[in-house]
Design an enzyme around this catalytic site. Structure first.
Site, PDB file in Angstrom:
ATOM      1  N   TYR A 140       0.869  -1.187   0.000  1.00  0.00           N
ATOM      2  CA  TYR A 140       0.000   0.000   0.000  1.00  0.00           C
ATOM      3  C   TYR A 140       0.897   1.225   0.000  1.00  0.00           C
ATOM      4  O   TYR A 140       1.859   1.314   0.770  1.00  0.00           O
ATOM      5  CB  TYR A 140      -0.889   0.006   1.251  1.00  0.00           C
ATOM      6  CG  TYR A 140      -1.782   1.234   1.360  1.00  0.00           C
ATOM      7  CD1 TYR A 140      -3.087   1.200   0.884  1.00  0.00           C
ATOM      8  CD2 TYR A 140      -1.316   2.424   1.929  1.00  0.00           C
ATOM      9  CE1 TYR A 140      -3.905   2.309   0.972  1.00  0.00           C
ATOM     10  CE2 TYR A 140      -2.139   3.533   2.018  1.00  0.00           C
ATOM     11  CZ  TYR A 140      -3.425   3.473   1.542  1.00  0.00           C
ATOM     12  OH  TYR A 140      -4.229   4.584   1.625  1.00  0.00           O
ATOM     13  N   GLU A 228      -3.696   7.329  -4.006  1.00  0.00           N
ATOM     14  CA  GLU A 228      -3.708   6.076  -3.261  1.00  0.00           C
ATOM     15  C   GLU A 228      -3.537   4.916  -4.229  1.00  0.00           C
ATOM     16  O   GLU A 228      -4.346   4.742  -5.142  1.00  0.00           O
ATOM     17  CB  GLU A 228      -5.028   5.938  -2.500  1.00  0.00           C
ATOM     18  CG  GLU A 228      -5.110   4.683  -1.648  1.00  0.00           C
ATOM     19  CD  GLU A 228      -6.453   4.560  -0.956  1.00  0.00           C
ATOM     20  OE1 GLU A 228      -6.479   4.446   0.270  1.00  0.00           O
ATOM     21  OE2 GLU A 228      -7.497   4.598  -1.658  1.00  0.00           O
TER      22      GLU A 228
END
Length: 416
Positions: A140, A228
């Protein structure tokens, strides 16, 4: 006229919010931004030398077949909707056969996807057909504005994937944050140190450092409030690829980026999409008290006062300055499109906005739309007395202050 605000919300630490929201919830953050679709986010990342899977967008099942066939049938089909949880809602499919990918596309187009994050759901109008990536590890990585730190922050984790929100809550130590000093920017050694602390495979470090530097450049140049990448994958052959991406652009900076023109496609909710078409500043929330006010500050104050009563607002809606009766009527209609609204609270402080015009619009809406839910109105300022006289003939609860209006609305919700 296009709406200037379509993504404004107060975020809270509830299950199902993205990690970025969880990082920002402490300050009851106010976000004003335009979200890009995944295919738009990927294209933007690619323009900054960030590796992304090859893919094409379509709304035609037969074209989906041709695209999938060009990738040897090994593809991922992703619904292009601005909502969380689309995978769990059945909006993503993995295939080894082009015809099956086409059939899945045919079943998706026109379908309403519903998830815990978006119980109203969104209708799928197009899909992204992407080559399948052989993933070895999922990470991530994100850049966002963190109001708690009062800085932009780089976020890293070795635990990418669908359950990142739960990990952020249950295992916060698995999430690395690098606050970025606006004077000096993001340093190479800071990224490497965070990658090491996060426990990310050293084989991916050099590529991830380059990726982080590239997205930070994009973040600054494109006035982003969020980038993101989840998952950011290390493939079986040792390459780092941004498999899925979310990007939001600061609404206030859109004048610098005409390539990101506002449209109903950029809305995250069908009612928000209608608001964009009507040029109304509206954002769907998850409460039961509909809110109409003039000026973002006054509307936010109204939301705060509602929260103090233990209830929640169903929306943010700013009628804008100088609103006429017809616009107010349209605003009432928009709020009532949300079937979860049990009470409507109208809070107007007239300057260039005339109270009597607001009152006329409310009465017009009641007559034309057959409004059955209770209405609480607090109108002060220009032509306030005239407004009260107009509303006196309607079944509307008058209030003398924002707090009183919120308290009346809360009691009316309980009574229903």
């Amino acid at each position: 006229m296009k709406s200037q605000i379509t993504a404004l919300s107060r975020l809270a630490p509830t299950k199902g919010l993205r990690l970025t929201a969880l990082l920002q919830e402490k300050d009851g953050i106010l976000l004003i931004s335009m979200k890009l679709h995944e295919y738009q986010s990927r294209a933007l990342l690619a323009s900054y030398s960030v590796p992304v899977p090859k893919g094409e967008v379509t709304s035609d099942p037969e074209e989906a077949f041709r695209i999938a066939e060009a990738f040897g049938g090994k593809v991922v089909v992703k619904a292009q909707v601005l909502m969380g949880g689309r995978g769990k809602a059945g909006g993503i499919g993995l295939f080894e056969d082009a015809r099956k990918a086409s059939e899945f596309t045919a079943g998706l187009i026109g379908k309403r996807l519903v998830s815990p994050q978006n119980p109203i759901g969104m209708i799928v109008e197009k899909v992204l057909i992407s080559e399948k990536v052989e993933i070895a590890e999922e990470y991530y990585i994100a850049l966002l504005l963190d109001r708690t730190e009062q800085k932009d922050v780089l976020v890293l984790s070795a635990r990418g994937g669908m359950d990142i929100e739960d990990i952020a809550v249950k295992e916060p130590e698995a999430i690395m944050k690098v606050p970025i000093d606006p004077k000096w920017g993001l340093w190479n050694y800071e990224i490497r140190h965070a990658l090491k602390k996060a426990g990310i495979n050293i084989k991916a470090h050099s590529q991830l450092v380059s990726l982080a530097e590239n997205i930070y450049k994009m973040y600054r140049e494109k006035d982003c409030t969020l980038i993101e990448i989840n998952p950011c994958a290390l493939t079986q052959d040792g390459k780092v690829v941004a498999v899925d991406a979310k990007v939001t652009i600061d609404d206030s900076a859109l004048f610098r980026h005409p390539e990101f023109s506002r449209s109903e496609e950029s809305a995250e909710d069908p009612i928000e999409a209608e608001a964009v078409r009507r040029g109304i500043a509206y954002v769907k929330l998850d409460g039961e008290i509909g809110v109409i006010g003039n000026g973002a500050g006054l509307v936010m104050l109204t939301l705060d006062e509602i929260a103090k009563t233990g209830k929640k607002a169903a929306n943010f809606l700013d009628v804008g300055g100088g609103a006429q009766a017809e616009r107010v009527r349209d605003c009432v209609e928009l709020v009532l499109m949300d079937k979860g609204v049990k009470v409507l609270l109208i809070n107007i402080f007239g300057g260039i906005t005339r109270g009597d015009e607001v009152a006329k619009g409310v009465v017009q809406a009641i007559k034309e739309l057959g409004v059955e839910i209770p209405i609480v109105a607090r109108i002060e300022g220009t032509n306030a007395e005239e407004a009260r006289a107009i509303l006196s003939g309607a079944k509307i609860t008058p209030a003398r202050s924002v707090r009183e209006a919120a308290e009346y609305a809360a009691k009316l919700v309980e009574a229903r």
